[in-house]
Scaffold this active site. Structure first.
Site, PDB file in Angstrom:
ATOM      1  N   LYS A  41     -26.122 -27.234  -9.039  1.00  0.00           N
ATOM      2  CA  LYS A  41     -26.270 -28.687  -8.824  1.00  0.00           C
ATOM      3  C   LYS A  41     -27.630 -29.181  -9.340  1.00  0.00           C
ATOM      4  O   LYS A  41     -27.707 -30.197 -10.019  1.00  0.00           O
ATOM      5  CB  LYS A  41     -26.158 -29.047  -7.324  1.00  0.00           C
ATOM      6  N   ARG A 120     -24.280 -33.354   3.599  1.00  0.00           N
ATOM      7  CA  ARG A 120     -23.857 -31.958   3.701  1.00  0.00           C
ATOM      8  C   ARG A 120     -22.955 -31.722   4.895  1.00  0.00           C
ATOM      9  O   ARG A 120     -22.514 -30.600   5.122  1.00  0.00           O
ATOM     10  CB  ARG A 120     -25.112 -31.133   3.884  1.00  0.00           C
ATOM     11  N   ARG A 159     -32.626 -16.912  -9.989  1.00  0.00           N
ATOM     12  CA  ARG A 159     -33.271 -18.242 -10.071  1.00  0.00           C
ATOM     13  C   ARG A 159     -34.789 -18.147  -9.901  1.00  0.00           C
ATOM     14  O   ARG A 159     -35.298 -17.412  -9.065  1.00  0.00           O
ATOM     15  CB  ARG A 159     -32.710 -19.153  -8.985  1.00  0.00           C
ATOM     16  N   ARG A 192     -37.340 -18.582  -4.638  1.00  0.00           N
ATOM     17  CA  ARG A 192     -37.275 -19.305  -3.367  1.00  0.00           C
ATOM     18  C   ARG A 192     -37.089 -18.346  -2.197  1.00  0.00           C
ATOM     19  O   ARG A 192     -36.352 -17.376  -2.307  1.00  0.00           O
ATOM     20  CB  ARG A 192     -36.110 -20.305  -3.406  1.00  0.00           C
ATOM     21  N   ARG A 203     -26.371 -19.271   4.237  1.00  0.00           N
ATOM     22  CA  ARG A 203     -26.160 -20.545   3.520  1.00  0.00           C
ATOM     23  C   ARG A 203     -24.700 -20.696   3.100  1.00  0.00           C
ATOM     24  O   ARG A 203     -24.137 -21.783   3.174  1.00  0.00           O
ATOM     25  CB  ARG A 203     -27.070 -20.610   2.287  1.00  0.00           C
TER      26      ARG A 203
HETATM   27  P1  AP5 Z   1     -29.337 -24.365  -9.285  1.00  0.00           P
HETATM   28  O1  AP5 Z   1     -29.137 -25.484 -10.233  1.00  0.00           O
HETATM   29  O2  AP5 Z   1     -30.705 -24.156  -8.722  1.00  0.00           O
HETATM   30  O3  AP5 Z   1     -28.243 -24.412  -8.111  1.00  0.00           O
HETATM   31  P2  AP5 Z   1     -28.077 -25.400  -6.876  1.00  0.00           P
HETATM   32  O4  AP5 Z   1     -26.617 -25.647  -6.740  1.00  0.00           O
HETATM   33  O5  AP5 Z   1     -28.983 -26.583  -7.020  1.00  0.00           O
HETATM   34  O6  AP5 Z   1     -28.550 -24.433  -5.734  1.00  0.00           O
HETATM   35  P3  AP5 Z   1     -29.457 -24.682  -4.443  1.00  0.00           P
HETATM   36  O7  AP5 Z   1     -29.694 -23.293  -3.899  1.00  0.00           O
HETATM   37  O8  AP5 Z   1     -30.668 -25.490  -4.788  1.00  0.00           O
HETATM   38  O9  AP5 Z   1     -28.523 -25.439  -3.560  1.00  0.00           O
HETATM   39  P4  AP5 Z   1     -28.654 -25.540  -2.064  1.00  0.00           P
HETATM   40  O10 AP5 Z   1     -27.599 -26.541  -1.821  1.00  0.00           O
HETATM   41  O11 AP5 Z   1     -28.565 -24.283  -1.299  1.00  0.00           O
HETATM   42  O12 AP5 Z   1     -30.190 -25.962  -1.854  1.00  0.00           O
HETATM   43  P5  AP5 Z   1     -30.913 -27.224  -1.260  1.00  0.00           P
HETATM   44  O13 AP5 Z   1     -32.223 -27.279  -1.876  1.00  0.00           O
HETATM   45  O14 AP5 Z   1     -30.050 -28.441  -1.315  1.00  0.00           O
HETATM   46  O15 AP5 Z   1     -28.834 -23.037 -10.033  1.00  0.00           O
HETATM   47  C1  AP5 Z   1     -28.981 -21.762  -9.460  1.00  0.00           C
HETATM   48  C2  AP5 Z   1     -29.428 -20.761 -10.554  1.00  0.00           C
HETATM   49  O16 AP5 Z   1     -28.383 -20.611 -11.499  1.00  0.00           O
HETATM   50  C3  AP5 Z   1     -30.662 -21.211 -11.360  1.00  0.00           C
HETATM   51  O17 AP5 Z   1     -31.474 -20.112 -11.637  1.00  0.00           O
HETATM   52  C4  AP5 Z   1     -30.077 -21.785 -12.667  1.00  0.00           C
HETATM   53  O18 AP5 Z   1     -30.967 -21.649 -13.768  1.00  0.00           O
HETATM   54  C5  AP5 Z   1     -28.818 -20.936 -12.820  1.00  0.00           C
HETATM   55  N1  AP5 Z   1     -27.723 -21.676 -13.454  1.00  0.00           N
HETATM   56  C6  AP5 Z   1     -27.385 -22.964 -13.224  1.00  0.00           C
HETATM   57  N2  AP5 Z   1     -26.327 -23.321 -13.965  1.00  0.00           N
HETATM   58  C7  AP5 Z   1     -25.976 -22.202 -14.678  1.00  0.00           C
HETATM   59  C8  AP5 Z   1     -24.954 -21.920 -15.613  1.00  0.00           C
HETATM   60  N3  AP5 Z   1     -24.078 -22.852 -15.988  1.00  0.00           N
HETATM   61  N4  AP5 Z   1     -24.866 -20.662 -16.131  1.00  0.00           N
HETATM   62  C9  AP5 Z   1     -25.749 -19.694 -15.768  1.00  0.00           C
HETATM   63  N5  AP5 Z   1     -26.770 -19.913 -14.900  1.00  0.00           N
HETATM   64  C10 AP5 Z   1     -26.877 -21.154 -14.348  1.00  0.00           C
HETATM   65  O19 AP5 Z   1     -31.013 -26.842   0.287  1.00  0.00           O
HETATM   66  C11 AP5 Z   1     -31.837 -25.795   0.750  1.00  0.00           C
HETATM   67  C12 AP5 Z   1     -31.864 -25.803   2.281  1.00  0.00           C
HETATM   68  O20 AP5 Z   1     -32.423 -27.056   2.768  1.00  0.00           O
HETATM   69  C13 AP5 Z   1     -30.504 -25.713   2.984  1.00  0.00           C
HETATM   70  O21 AP5 Z   1     -30.100 -24.369   3.131  1.00  0.00           O
HETATM   71  C14 AP5 Z   1     -30.840 -26.374   4.335  1.00  0.00           C
HETATM   72  O22 AP5 Z   1     -31.544 -25.496   5.171  1.00  0.00           O
HETATM   73  C15 AP5 Z   1     -31.785 -27.489   3.955  1.00  0.00           C
HETATM   74  N6  AP5 Z   1     -31.083 -28.770   3.669  1.00  0.00           N
HETATM   75  C16 AP5 Z   1     -31.190 -29.495   2.512  1.00  0.00           C
HETATM   76  N7  AP5 Z   1     -30.455 -30.610   2.580  1.00  0.00           N
HETATM   77  C17 AP5 Z   1     -29.868 -30.602   3.800  1.00  0.00           C
HETATM   78  C18 AP5 Z   1     -28.960 -31.474   4.458  1.00  0.00           C
HETATM   79  N8  AP5 Z   1     -28.531 -32.596   3.849  1.00  0.00           N
HETATM   80  N9  AP5 Z   1     -28.532 -31.150   5.697  1.00  0.00           N
HETATM   81  C19 AP5 Z   1     -28.972 -30.044   6.330  1.00  0.00           C
HETATM   82  N10 AP5 Z   1     -29.824 -29.157   5.758  1.00  0.00           N
HETATM   83  C20 AP5 Z   1     -30.271 -29.432   4.512  1.00  0.00           C
END
Ligand code: AP5
Length: 248
Positions: A41, A120, A159, A192, A203
């Site tokens: 994402k 979420r 990542r 991370r 997660r």
């Molecule tokens: P990347 O683009 O980083 O993936 P992502 O889907 O953004 O993954 P996240 O881990 O950031 O999502 P998340 O939802 O867990 O994290 P968030 O920060 O929202 O890609 C991943 C890797 O793959 C990278 O290395 C990239 O280069 C590679 N890649 C990408 N596309 C590719 C492709 N096509 N081919 C090959 N490689 C590829 O949340 C973190 C934490 O915050 C949560 O666990 C929770 O504790 C808290 N939180 C945040 N928002 C909320 C909420 N609304 N409610 C409750 N808790 C929340």
């Protein structure tokens, strides 16, 4: 495209203003990204925002930015949120919703917005619907990225994220030009804390239980667009644009 927006208003909240904000668009895009942790994402958000000019509003980035605040600058709710995040659990709805409500001006940004990681839970989606209605805004689409879990785990384990500008890389599929150094700002690339295997498992469970039901919620509202997340980031980006053009 102008300089990259620093997202200061979103990341820091309060009365902070962005030093470079997106240019106002005639028909700004207002999007939500859904999908399991690590599906890509953040990577798609970067490509979409570069091309379409909206601002990348990630709730995870707010929490990660809070880590660099001094302990006396973090509220007790924010301190507790960092604990949930470290363990891979969802932060309680009330904490997340307070942060988003404080930043409601970002939804009115002239360049539009792309929400990543929010909503979420169904409760968060209902709160967002109330906020957008009150602000007179409409979501153009909710993009749901889909990929089998084994492929997602490969993406997460390689990542690396820039400590400064938060740009995302991957050690094999999207390496930086110089190892360990960000292509955009020269910041250090780090793994991370919540990409440790124990936190990844938690997660994924939180995603299945609380976030996956949002696809049905948005399908019922007629705004869901499903995008297969197989292939290289540029291919997925092109697929996304084709799906979006059919929607807007
Ligand atoms: P990347 O683009 O980083 O993936 P992502 O889907 O953004 O993954 P996240 O881990 O950031 O999502 P998340 O939802 O867990 O994290 P968030 O920060 O929202 O890609 C991943 C890797 O793959 C990278 O290395 C990239 O280069 C590679 N890649 C990408 N596309 C590719 C492709 N096509 N081919 C090959 N490689 C590829 O949340 C973190 C934490 O915050 C949560 O666990 C929770 O504790 C808290 N939180 C945040 N928002 C909320 C909420 N609304 N409610 C409750 N808790 C929340």
């Amino acid at each position: 495209m102008g300089a990259k927006n620093d997202r200061a208003a979103w990341l820091k909240g309060g009365g902070v203003k962005c030093s470079t904000a997106p240019a106002a668009a005639d028909r700004p895009y207002r999007l939500v990204l859904l999908g399991a942790p690590g599906v890509g994402k953040g990577t798609q958000a970067e490509l979409l925002c570069e091309q379409l000019g909206m601002c990348h509003l990630s709730t995870g980035d707010i929490f990660r930015a809070a880590k660099s605040l001094g302990e006396d600058e973090r509220t007790p709710a924010l301190e507790a949120a960092l604990g949930y995040m470290r363990r891979g659990e969802l932060v309680p709805d009330e904490t997340v919703l307070n942060l988003v409500r404080e930043r409601v001006a970002c939804l009115q940004c002239g360049g539009g917005f792309l929400l990543d990681g929010f909503p979420r839970t169904v409760a968060q989606a209902e709160a967002l619907a109330e906020l957008t209605q009150r602000e007179g805004l409409r979501l153009d689409a909710v993009l749901s990225y889909e990929l089998p879990i084994e492929r997602i785990v490969e993406r997460l384990s390689g990542r690396r994220t820039c400590a400064q500008c938060k740009a995302v890389f991957h050690v094999t599929t999207r390496p930086s030009r110089v190892g360990g150094v960000c292509d955009h700002c020269g910041g250090r690339l780090l793994q991370r804390e919540d990409d440790r295997p124990e936190a990844v498992r938690v997660r994924m469970e939180a995603y299945e239980t609380s976030t996956a039901p949002l696809t049905d919620y948005y399908r019922a509202k007629g705004v869901l667009v499903t995008v297969p997340a197989e292939g290289a980031p540029d291919e997925i980006y092109r697929r996304t644009m084709i799906a979006l053009n059919g929607k807007k």
